[in-house]
Scaffold this motif. Structure first.
Motif, PDB file in Angstrom:
ATOM      1  N   VAL A   1      29.826 -19.028  22.709  1.00 29.77           N
ATOM      2  CA  VAL A   1      28.598 -19.799  22.908  1.00 29.77           C
ATOM      3  C   VAL A   1      27.578 -19.464  21.826  1.00 29.77           C
ATOM      4  O   VAL A   1      26.885 -20.347  21.298  1.00 29.77           O
ATOM      5  CB  VAL A   1      28.045 -19.536  24.319  1.00 29.77           C
ATOM      6  N   HIS A   2      27.475 -18.183  21.471  1.00 31.42           N
ATOM      7  CA  HIS A   2      26.559 -17.802  20.384  1.00 31.42           C
ATOM      8  C   HIS A   2      27.005 -18.432  19.067  1.00 31.42           C
ATOM      9  O   HIS A   2      26.165 -18.803  18.231  1.00 31.42           O
ATOM     10  CB  HIS A   2      26.519 -16.283  20.258  1.00 31.42           C
ATOM     11  N   ALA A   3      28.331 -18.522  18.859  1.00 32.02           N
ATOM     12  CA  ALA A   3      28.834 -19.137  17.631  1.00 32.02           C
ATOM     13  C   ALA A   3      28.446 -20.617  17.569  1.00 32.02           C
ATOM     14  O   ALA A   3      28.101 -21.140  16.493  1.00 32.02           O
ATOM     15  CB  ALA A   3      30.344 -18.965  17.542  1.00 32.02           C
ATOM     16  N   VAL A   4      28.506 -21.315  18.709  1.00 30.41           N
ATOM     17  CA  VAL A   4      28.086 -22.715  18.737  1.00 30.41           C
ATOM     18  C   VAL A   4      26.600 -22.832  18.412  1.00 30.41           C
ATOM     19  O   VAL A   4      26.166 -23.745  17.682  1.00 30.41           O
ATOM     20  CB  VAL A   4      28.407 -23.327  20.115  1.00 30.41           C
ATOM     21  N   GLN A   5      25.799 -21.900  18.904  1.00 28.24           N
ATOM     22  CA  GLN A   5      24.361 -21.925  18.616  1.00 28.24           C
ATOM     23  C   GLN A   5      24.099 -21.738  17.120  1.00 28.24           C
ATOM     24  O   GLN A   5      23.281 -22.471  16.527  1.00 28.24           O
ATOM     25  CB  GLN A   5      23.658 -20.828  19.414  1.00 28.24           C
ATOM     26  N   GLN A   6      24.797 -20.766  16.491  1.00 30.41           N
ATOM     27  CA  GLN A   6      24.602 -20.554  15.063  1.00 30.41           C
ATOM     28  C   GLN A   6      25.133 -21.733  14.253  1.00 30.41           C
ATOM     29  O   GLN A   6      24.533 -22.122  13.246  1.00 30.41           O
ATOM     30  CB  GLN A   6      25.311 -19.256  14.642  1.00 30.41           C
ATOM     31  N   LEU A   7      26.249 -22.311  14.693  1.00 32.11           N
ATOM     32  CA  LEU A   7      26.806 -23.454  13.972  1.00 32.11           C
ATOM     33  C   LEU A   7      25.881 -24.662  14.078  1.00 32.11           C
ATOM     34  O   LEU A   7      25.748 -25.446  13.123  1.00 32.11           O
ATOM     35  CB  LEU A   7      28.191 -23.782  14.539  1.00 32.11           C
ATOM     36  N   ALA A   8      25.236 -24.838  15.222  1.00 33.37           N
ATOM     37  CA  ALA A   8      24.307 -25.954  15.381  1.00 33.37           C
ATOM     38  C   ALA A   8      23.136 -25.830  14.423  1.00 33.37           C
ATOM     39  O   ALA A   8      22.660 -26.842  13.866  1.00 33.37           O
ATOM     40  CB  ALA A   8      23.818 -26.005  16.828  1.00 33.37           C
ATOM     41  N   LYS A   9      22.663 -24.641  14.195  1.00 34.05           N
ATOM     42  CA  LYS A   9      21.562 -24.460  13.241  1.00 34.05           C
ATOM     43  C   LYS A   9      21.995 -24.815  11.831  1.00 34.05           C
ATOM     44  O   LYS A   9      21.233 -25.400  11.061  1.00 34.05           O
ATOM     45  CB  LYS A   9      21.071 -23.008  13.288  1.00 34.05           C
ATOM     46  N   VAL A  10      23.242 -24.464  11.490  1.00 39.43           N
ATOM     47  CA  VAL A  10      23.730 -24.780  10.141  1.00 39.43           C
ATOM     48  C   VAL A  10      23.969 -26.272   9.985  1.00 39.43           C
ATOM     49  O   VAL A  10      23.667 -26.872   8.939  1.00 39.43           O
ATOM     50  CB  VAL A  10      25.020 -23.974   9.855  1.00 39.43           C
ATOM     51  N   MET A  11      24.493 -26.910  11.026  1.00 39.67           N
ATOM     52  CA  MET A  11      24.822 -28.339  10.959  1.00 39.67           C
ATOM     53  C   MET A  11      23.607 -29.237  11.190  1.00 39.67           C
ATOM     54  O   MET A  11      23.713 -30.456  11.065  1.00 39.67           O
ATOM     55  CB  MET A  11      25.888 -28.669  12.012  1.00 39.67           C
ATOM     56  N   GLY A  12      22.474 -28.680  11.535  1.00 37.34           N
ATOM     57  CA  GLY A  12      21.283 -29.483  11.762  1.00 37.34           C
ATOM     58  C   GLY A  12      21.163 -30.027  13.161  1.00 37.34           C
ATOM     59  O   GLY A  12      20.325 -30.920  13.409  1.00 37.34           O
ATOM     60  N   TRP A  13      21.950 -29.560  14.094  1.00 35.03           N
ATOM     61  CA  TRP A  13      21.859 -30.015  15.483  1.00 35.03           C
ATOM     62  C   TRP A  13      20.756 -29.239  16.196  1.00 35.03           C
ATOM     63  O   TRP A  13      20.395 -28.133  15.818  1.00 35.03           O
ATOM     64  CB  TRP A  13      23.200 -29.803  16.191  1.00 35.03           C
ATOM     65  N   GLN A  14      20.258 -29.822  17.269  1.00 29.09           N
ATOM     66  CA  GLN A  14      19.164 -29.219  18.027  1.00 29.09           C
ATOM     67  C   GLN A  14      19.728 -28.566  19.284  1.00 29.09           C
ATOM     68  O   GLN A  14      20.584 -29.144  19.974  1.00 29.09           O
ATOM     69  CB  GLN A  14      18.134 -30.286  18.425  1.00 29.09           C
ATOM     70  N   VAL A  15      19.245 -27.350  19.547  1.00 29.79           N
ATOM     71  CA  VAL A  15      19.663 -26.626  20.741  1.00 29.79           C
ATOM     72  C   VAL A  15      18.754 -27.040  21.889  1.00 29.79           C
ATOM     73  O   VAL A  15      17.538 -26.800  21.864  1.00 29.79           O
ATOM     74  CB  VAL A  15      19.600 -25.096  20.518  1.00 29.79           C
ATOM     75  N   LEU A  16      19.323 -27.705  22.887  1.00 29.73           N
ATOM     76  CA  LEU A  16      18.541 -28.165  24.034  1.00 29.73           C
ATOM     77  C   LEU A  16      18.428 -27.095  25.114  1.00 29.73           C
ATOM     78  O   LEU A  16      17.369 -26.930  25.715  1.00 29.73           O
ATOM     79  CB  LEU A  16      19.171 -29.433  24.621  1.00 29.73           C
ATOM     80  N   SER A  17      19.473 -26.400  25.366  1.00 24.84           N
ATOM     81  CA  SER A  17      19.447 -25.334  26.393  1.00 24.84           C
ATOM     82  C   SER A  17      20.496 -24.294  26.030  1.00 24.84           C
ATOM     83  O   SER A  17      21.518 -24.603  25.392  1.00 24.84           O
ATOM     84  CB  SER A  17      19.728 -25.915  27.788  1.00 24.84           C
ATOM     85  N   PHE A  18      20.220 -23.067  26.454  1.00 30.46           N
ATOM     86  CA  PHE A  18      21.139 -21.952  26.198  1.00 30.46           C
ATOM     87  C   PHE A  18      20.989 -20.943  27.318  1.00 30.46           C
ATOM     88  O   PHE A  18      19.873 -20.614  27.729  1.00 30.46           O
ATOM     89  CB  PHE A  18      20.839 -21.295  24.844  1.00 30.46           C
ATOM     90  N   SER A  19      22.107 -20.461  27.825  1.00 33.93           N
ATOM     91  CA  SER A  19      22.074 -19.462  28.899  1.00 33.93           C
ATOM     92  C   SER A  19      23.317 -18.587  28.804  1.00 33.93           C
ATOM     93  O   SER A  19      24.444 -19.093  28.666  1.00 33.93           O
ATOM     94  CB  SER A  19      22.020 -20.140  30.275  1.00 33.93           C
ATOM     95  N   ASN A  20      23.084 -17.260  28.871  1.00 33.75           N
ATOM     96  CA  ASN A  20      24.201 -16.316  28.882  1.00 33.75           C
ATOM     97  C   ASN A  20      24.826 -16.180  30.265  1.00 33.75           C
ATOM     98  O   ASN A  20      25.983 -15.765  30.381  1.00 33.75           O
ATOM     99  CB  ASN A  20      23.736 -14.939  28.410  1.00 33.75           C
ATOM    100  N   HIS A  21      24.079 -16.511  31.298  1.00 35.27           N
ATOM    101  CA  HIS A  21      24.553 -16.352  32.670  1.00 35.27           C
ATOM    102  C   HIS A  21      24.240 -17.638  33.430  1.00 35.27           C
ATOM    103  O   HIS A  21      23.104 -17.870  33.859  1.00 35.27           O
ATOM    104  CB  HIS A  21      23.884 -15.153  33.348  1.00 35.27           C
ATOM    105  N   VAL A  22      25.244 -18.486  33.562  1.00 35.19           N
ATOM    106  CA  VAL A  22      25.081 -19.775  34.219  1.00 35.19           C
ATOM    107  C   VAL A  22      25.271 -19.594  35.714  1.00 35.19           C
ATOM    108  O   VAL A  22      26.245 -18.965  36.162  1.00 35.19           O
ATOM    109  CB  VAL A  22      26.090 -20.789  33.659  1.00 35.19           C
ATOM    110  N   GLY A  23      24.373 -20.165  36.503  1.00 35.23           N
ATOM    111  CA  GLY A  23      24.475 -20.045  37.949  1.00 35.23           C
ATOM    112  C   GLY A  23      25.226 -21.171  38.616  1.00 35.23           C
ATOM    113  O   GLY A  23      25.414 -21.160  39.832  1.00 35.23           O
ATOM    114  N   LEU A  24      25.620 -22.200  37.844  1.00 37.23           N
ATOM    115  CA  LEU A  24      26.337 -23.345  38.396  1.00 37.23           C
ATOM    116  C   LEU A  24      27.815 -23.243  38.070  1.00 37.23           C
ATOM    117  O   LEU A  24      28.225 -22.529  37.151  1.00 37.23           O
ATOM    118  CB  LEU A  24      25.760 -24.654  37.837  1.00 37.23           C
TER     119      LEU A  24
END
Length: 543
Positions: free
Chosen positions: A426-449
């Motif tokens: 998940v952290h890799a997707v976040q870093q890749l999104a910054k490189v690719m110009g995508w916007q991070v809408l939400s991020f959570s290390n511990h999902v309750g759903l």
């Protein structure tokens, strides 16, 4: 004339003296000249042989005397060399030496005395061998042979009836160094036997005196301890003499066994440190009127130490407690390394790397764990862990400074690393999104759903394309794996039911429902590469 007259008158008258003719012997027959030469040569040779025999007898006598004097001189020179390495004293007509470590601070009651004798097992008439030494030593019978301390860790304890009968194999005697006398090797081996006996006696004494939750077992030449559940620490004294029976049994029982040579070496270091402490504790007090004992104990009265400080001064760990702590650390370190290696060989994506520190302590080691993806090492550096392996627990220091304490259980460390590897995706997707110009809408290390993970918690992230038309939602769990959903614009969703509420065309620009991606059919060598292809396919063309 008167004299001549008297002589003639005596001869003529025959009154006073008569002259008789002398009978002449027959002349011997003339001999052959060659015979005369042979006889003369025999006489000459006999005389020469007699001279040579007398000279040889004198030389033999001189050589014998020189050899006896040389042997006496060699014995004295060897005795001088012996005095340079070992303590000697003369008691009566005997020369005795000391093998013990009493001068170094040892309190072991064994006398450790050896006797220096003159080696007379040689025939002067025969040739003296090259390895002959005129000096020999006699050591006590209980110090003959070779000995060593064997330390091993076993995962399953044997039956109580098998204790003390562990298969021991004989180590070869240390070879003498070139140029060193044979008595040096003999005395060093005997001194090593004495030191091993002192170490085992100290460990046995402490094993009986120390009160622990699981009592230590001392049977024959073996000490059994249980540092961890289902783990057994065995310390054995292996002593083999030079007789034929022990050599025969040693060859029969010789088999490769696991040895913790580090602990065996540390035992020798600890006993020498104990000797040093014994010597340093005999210092005279200052001032002279103060009582004997530790220096800080003498200062406890003037400095008003409390009970805890006094107990900390008096309490000192014994040899057995230190070696058990070191054994715990070694086992915990090996178990940690095996866990990391098994995960690295079993899981290819993401990759886990371990960098062990070369500078460690006997009770603590450190390893740096990196979780990366192949080809994306520069942008995926979020998971960096520092594992400080202690005696009974492992302290994990995150990159952001958070500290987590794990027990000695292998499953805890494995579950923790699996959860970290899941979060890495998940952290890799976040870093890749910054490189690719995508916007991070939400991020959570511990999902309750969603479904509950048996190992750790699932992580999730939602990113949107640069123009906002598409969105990708990633949910990754240690056990459930990864689940990727893509949200398309409403105008591209033909199967959407017509709504009576959303009548205006402007609402068509909103994103529609999510659709799951068949991730196993995506091309790519790893998770991050597949995600890069997916983002590239959904990104708008800039041309």
């Amino acid at each position: 004339m008167c004299v001549l007259y008297d002589v003639l008158s005596i001869v003529r008258d025959k009154k006073f003296m008569t002259l008789d003719p002398v009978s002449q012997d027959a002349l011997p027959p003339k001999q052959n000249p060659q015979t005369l030469q042979l006889i003369s040569k025999k006489k000459s040779l006999a005389g020469a042989a007699q001279i040579l025999l007398k000279g040889a007898e004198r030389l033999t006598k001189s050589v014998t005397e020189n050899q006896e004097n040389k042997l006496q001189r060699d014995f004295n020179s060897e005795l001088l060399r012996l005095r340079q390495h070992w303590k000697l004293r003369k008691v009566g007509d005997k020369i005795l030496g000391d093998l013990s470590y009493r001068s170094a601070g040892s309190l072991f009651p064994h006398h450790g005395t050896f006797e220096v004798i003159k080696n007379t097992d040689i025939d002067l008439d025969k040739k003296i061998p090259e390895d002959y030494c005129p000096l020999d030593v006699q050591i006590p019978s209980d110090l003959e042979g070779s000995a060593y301390i064997k330390v091993s860790i076993q995962k399953q304890a044997p039956d109580i009836g098998d204790l003390g009968t562990v298969n021991l194999f004989k180590r070869p005697l240390p070879k003498s160094k070139p140029g060193s006398p044979h008595w040096q090797t003999k005395l060093e081996a005997a001194q090593n036997v004495l030191l091993c006996k002192e170490i085992f006696a100290q460990l046995s004494r402490e094993a009986v005196q120390i009160k622990s939750q699981i009592p230590h077992i001392v049977v024959k030449n073996q000490i059994i301890s249980q540092p961890f559940p289902s783990l057994q620490l065995s310390i054995s004294l292996c002593h083999s003499s030079n007789d034929k029976k022990s050599q025969k049994s040693a060859t029969e029982k010789q088999s490769p066994e696991d040895h913790l040579y580090v602990l065996e070496h540390n035992l020798h270091l600890l006993i020498r440190e104990f000797h040093k402490q014994t010597l340093s504790s005999i210092m005279m007090p200052h001032p002279a009127s103060a009582p004997f004992g530790h220096k800080r104990m003498r200062l406890s009265g003037p400095q008003a130490f409390d009970k805890n400080e006094i107990n900390s001064i008096q309490s000192s760990e014994g040899l057995l407690e230190k070696i058990i702590k070191q054994a715990k650390h070694i086992f915990l370190r090996s178990r940690t390394a095996a866990t990391i290696d098994s995960l690295a060989s079993r899981i290819e994506d993401p990759q886990i790397q371990a960098h062990w520190s070369n500078i460690n302590d006997v009770y603590e080691s450190s390893v740096k764990v990196l979780i990366t993806s192949q080809g994306y090492e520069q942008i995926c550096k979020s998971i960096q862990l520092q594992l400080n392996i202690g005696v009974e627990q492992i302290r994990v220091v995150h990159r952001d400074g958070r500290v987590i304490t794990l027990s000695h259980q292998e499953q805890e460390l494995q579950d923790f690393l699996l959860s970290q590897m899941s979060q890495h995706q998940v952290h890799a997707v976040q870093q890749l999104a910054k490189v690719m110009g995508w916007q991070v809408l939400s991020f959570s290390n511990h999902v309750g759903l969603g479904p509950i993970e048996s190992i750790g918690n699932a992580s999730a992230i939602t990113v949107a394309s640069p123009n906002g038309d598409y969105a990708i939602s990633v949910r990754n769990g240690p056990e459930s794996g990864s689940k990727i959903m893509v949200q398309f614009p409403r105008n591209q969703c033909k199967d959407l039911p017509k709504s009576d509420v959303l009548q205006d065309s402007k609402w068509n620009h909103l994103r529609g429902p999510f659709k799951e991606v068949q991730w196993n059919k995506m091309e790519g060598r790893n998770f991050v590469y597949k995600m890069e292809l997916l983002m590239s396919a959904l990104s708008p063309c800039l041309l």
